[in-house]
Write an enzyme that holds these catalytic residues in place. Structure first.
Site, PDB file in Angstrom:
ATOM      1  N   HIS A 263      41.101  46.785  38.618  1.00  0.00           N
ATOM      2  CA  HIS A 263      41.305  46.364  40.005  1.00  0.00           C
ATOM      3  C   HIS A 263      40.504  45.123  40.324  1.00  0.00           C
ATOM      4  O   HIS A 263      39.454  44.865  39.727  1.00  0.00           O
ATOM      5  CB  HIS A 263      40.956  47.494  40.987  1.00  0.00           C
ATOM      6  N   CYS A 264      41.014  44.325  41.244  1.00  0.00           N
ATOM      7  CA  CYS A 264      40.254  43.229  41.843  1.00  0.00           C
ATOM      8  C   CYS A 264      40.212  43.532  43.328  1.00  0.00           C
ATOM      9  O   CYS A 264      39.783  44.619  43.716  1.00  0.00           O
ATOM     10  CB  CYS A 264      40.872  41.868  41.506  1.00  0.00           C
ATOM     11  N   SER A 265      40.687  42.656  44.165  1.00  0.00           N
ATOM     12  CA  SER A 265      40.763  42.964  45.592  1.00  0.00           C
ATOM     13  C   SER A 265      42.142  43.519  45.934  1.00  0.00           C
ATOM     14  O   SER A 265      42.288  44.651  46.368  1.00  0.00           O
ATOM     15  CB  SER A 265      40.469  41.718  46.430  1.00  0.00           C
TER      16      SER A 265
ATOM     17  N   THR B  82      43.569  41.051  38.227  1.00  0.00           N
ATOM     18  CA  THR B  82      43.992  42.253  37.494  1.00  0.00           C
ATOM     19  C   THR B  82      45.070  41.901  36.475  1.00  0.00           C
ATOM     20  O   THR B  82      44.994  42.286  35.304  1.00  0.00           O
ATOM     21  CB  THR B  82      44.520  43.311  38.489  1.00  0.00           C
TER      22      THR B  82
END
Length: 706
Positions: A275-277, A283
């Site tokens: 995950h990123c934001s 990602t």
């Protein structure tokens, strides 16, 4: 209310890369299954896998004419994704909308992760904004998801448990440029309970570009059975050095992170959760890099276009920008050229005498050549007299001094920031101070709270003279005073203590200088490591500033010290040494520090007889410091609403941790919904979907992802 096809098609065609919001999901069949390794004709061009030995040439051709080849490829992928418009009904369900961090980053129905039902839970509450994504020759190798929200912490940890996840990859900081990108979904200390899952932080190892956390997770509602374990260990690999806009300066640290985190996943574990934001841009970049590195290893070919086209049908917007698409290609060119750079400790003895191998490494290490723009400050006439030789700091990594008002060049010193094992700014490497730069040197010590100086140059009476105060005469400026405290003679070096006192207040800084002119040709091999340990001994009042390393020109001696120190910690950490990466990145920040392959061989040689009990990790351990914010920055909102192309009547302004929502009126001439993509001056994409001017309840949804 379904929007007209005419407006929808116009929006899709022109703004398919924007973030937008759909009131009603279209009803489409499941995602098409394609063999992504088979050549395909799109836009009149055949796209196929590229052999490894031709890949650098292929990427160079895509870079030609202002990256036009990349633009065409990425546009083809974008257009295909926009046309597919796969169903995502569960993401739009009223009870699930609040679980989405961003309004238009949704989870396709056909590939979404279903949470298992829990006792007493309502039916239909199996939603989490997460999708299964294929890896190289492995279906559902990954789960791509958004950065968890406080309302979804329990869902996230249930997913980790239910999918038998061992590795979580996090590629965002909690706060970037003053905006909340992800919420802290793990305990800072001790344990926390999220729904039915208890999470306990066991260890945290902070490294320069990423942090590894070890958790013990426990299912609190699981019925005890002999065959079922209610506890398991989970590791989080948190990459902390991806810039808050754009892409990393160099791919080597990212490649190292991808390899280490991917290899940490046991064969019998579930998917790696990435995950990123929003769970799409960084990602997707991570997943594509991992798959392509494996394709290179197993087949000797690369097919970025085909693989990204395939996984785009599993989660929307994967690899979110053309810049990220280009970064993937450049990173793979580096990976192919450099080969495997993580070497085991037991390989060092053999490689240190492999001259062809060292020559090849050296050639790749010094590949970067400076242009005038890279060393603009060093070349200024006012600064050129402050340089001893031909080694200059690159602009992006040079150390800045506090400038003096009206004095051009007063912020310049010939010194560079270098990363170590623990921090991006672990070291400052600089030349031996000249008569006209002595006060600049101590200003640097003062400005950057440096409490340890490693001096490796030998003195003479003229060119390389003493630059520190003696007992009788301190060094004084308008801002500080440097006073000698004491001197201690060791077997191979001299330790001197100083105190720097502020002239304006009672602040003072204790500084230790360890002077070792024989480095690294010391009396015996163990003396090298005794010296390194002494450098890292911390007193109770240590303020965690950088170590300043000085040799005559800020060259090979100083950089060898930084590399040996960092690699000693790396070998203690996981029994590997990435000599190539340290050497190359040091050259890129301070070109000219390595003069021959012998400099690289010396690093191998010193490491080959390294003791195993230095305990440098314990001596240098850091804790993560989390920045805390509760609101987004209002100036970004002002930029959007003041844009001359948008007619805005502001009725409400709600700023929270995830979305910035306003109510405005901006109909087109037909009264239909209009989508607008904005790129601000920080290169962050913002999107606006404006409701019909004839229907007051169709409010604009404005989403900030960055």
């Amino acid at each position: 209310m379904r929007k007209s096809n005419r407006t929808g098609n116009w929006f899709t065609k022109c703004f398919h890369a924007a973030y937008y919001y759909l009131d009603d999901p279209p009803n489409h069949p499941s995602a098409p299954q394609v063999d992504w390794e088979v050549p395909v004709e799109i836009g009149g061009e055949i796209r196929a896998a590229v052999p490894v030995n031709e890949f650098a040439k292929h990427v160079a051709s895509l870079h030609a004419d202002g990256d036009i080849g990349f633009s065409r490829e990425y546009e083809a992928i974008q257009c295909e994704s926009a046309v597919d418009e796969l169903p995502c009904e569960h993401s739009q369900h009223p009870e699930n909308k609040r679980k989405n961090r961003y309004l238009n980053i949704i989870a396709y129905d056909h590939s979404r992760v279903h949470l298992h039902p829990t006792p007493g839970q309502k039916k239909g509450l199996d939603y989490i904004n997460a999708n299964f994504i294929d890896g190289y020759q492995k279906a559902r190798a990954f789960v791509g998801t958004q950065g968890p929200l406080p309302d979804t912490f329990d869902c996230f940890w249930r997913m980790i448990w239910e999918q038998r996840v061992t590795i979580i990859v996090m590629i965002t900081n909690l706060v970037e440029r003053g905006r909340r990108k992800c919420d802290m979904y793990w305990p800072k200390d001790g344990s926390e309970t999220y729904g039915v899952i208890q999470v306990k932080l066991l260890e945290e190892e902070v490294l320069a570009t990423y942090t590894v956390r070890k958790f013990q997770i426990k299912h609190l509602k699981l019925k005890k059975k002999k065959q079922i374990n209610s506890e398991k260990i989970v590791y989080q690999y948190h990459y902390t050095n991806w810039p808050d806009h754009g892409t990393p300066d160099h791919p080597l640290p990212v490649l190292n992170f991808v390899k280490k985190s991917s290899a940490a996943n046991p064969p019998d574990s579930g998917p790696i959760v990435v995950h990123c934001s929003a769970g799409v841009g960084r990602t997707g970049t991570y997943i594509v890099l991992d798959a392509m590195l494996k394709q290179i290893e197993h087949k000797g070919v690369v097919n970025v276009f085909g693989f990204l086209r395939h996984i785009r049908a599993q989660r929307n917007f994967l690899v979110q920008t053309e810049e990220q698409y280009i970064f993937i290609h450049d990173a793979l060119v580096e990976a192919i050229a450099s080969g495997e750079t993580n070497i085991r400790a037991d390989q060092i003895e053999e490689l240190k005498n492999n001259i062809p191998y060292l020559e090849m490494q050296y050639k790749n290490i010094i590949q970067f050549q400076t242009k005038d723009i890279h060393i603009a400050s060093a070349m200024k006439q006012v600064n050129s007299v402050k340089n001893r030789g031909a080694i200059f700091p690159i602009e992006g990594s040079r150390v800045h001094l506090t400038p003096k008002p009206g004095e051009d060049g007063s912020d310049y010193i010939n010194a560079s920031w270098l990363h170590g094992f623990r921090r991006l700014r672990d070291f400052i490497v600089t030349q031996h101070p000249m008569q006209n730069t002595v006060k600049d040197f101590w200003q640097m010590v003062w400005d950057h709270n440096a409490q340890t100086i490693v001096l490796l140059s030998s003195l003479d009476e003229i060119t390389f003279a003493q630059f520190w105060p003696d007992e009788s005469e301190p060094i004084e400026t308008h801002y500080y005073r440097v006073k000698f405290v004491n001197k201690t003679n060791k077997s191979d070096y001299v330790s001197r203590d100083f105190v720097i006192q502020s002239v304006q207040d009672d602040y003072e800084l204790n500084v230790r200088m360890l002077h070792c002119p024989s480095w690294p040709e010391m009396s015996n091999p163990n003396s090298i490591y005794d010296f390194i340990v002494d450098v890292h001994e911390r007193t109770s009042d240590y303020r965690n500033g950088p170590v300043i390393v000085v040799d005559r020109y800020g060259g090979a001696q100083a950089c060898t010290f930084c590399a040996i120190t960092s690699l000693s910690m790396e070998m203690e950490y996981d029994d590997t040494a990435n000599i190539y990466t340290y050497a190359k990145l040091y050259h890129n920040k301070r070109p000219g520090v390595w003069t021959s392959s012998e400099d690289i061989r010396q690093i191998y040689n010193i490491l080959s007889y390294m003791p195993t009990d230095l305990q440098l990790l314990k001596r240098t351990a850091l804790r993560t410091e989390f920045e805390d914010i509760t609101t987004a920055t209002p100036d970004l909102y002002s930029k959007i609403c003041s844009n001359g192309n948008i007619s805005s009547t502001l009725n409400s302004n709600t700023i929270n941790n995830t979305n910035l929502t306003t109510t405005t009126t901006a109909p087109n001439t037909n009264g239909d919904t209009v989508g607008i993509q904005i790129t601000n001056d920080e290169n962050e994409e913002l999107s606006v979907v404006v409701g019909s001017g004839n229907d007051a309840k169709d409010a604009q949804k404005l989403d900030i992802v960055g």
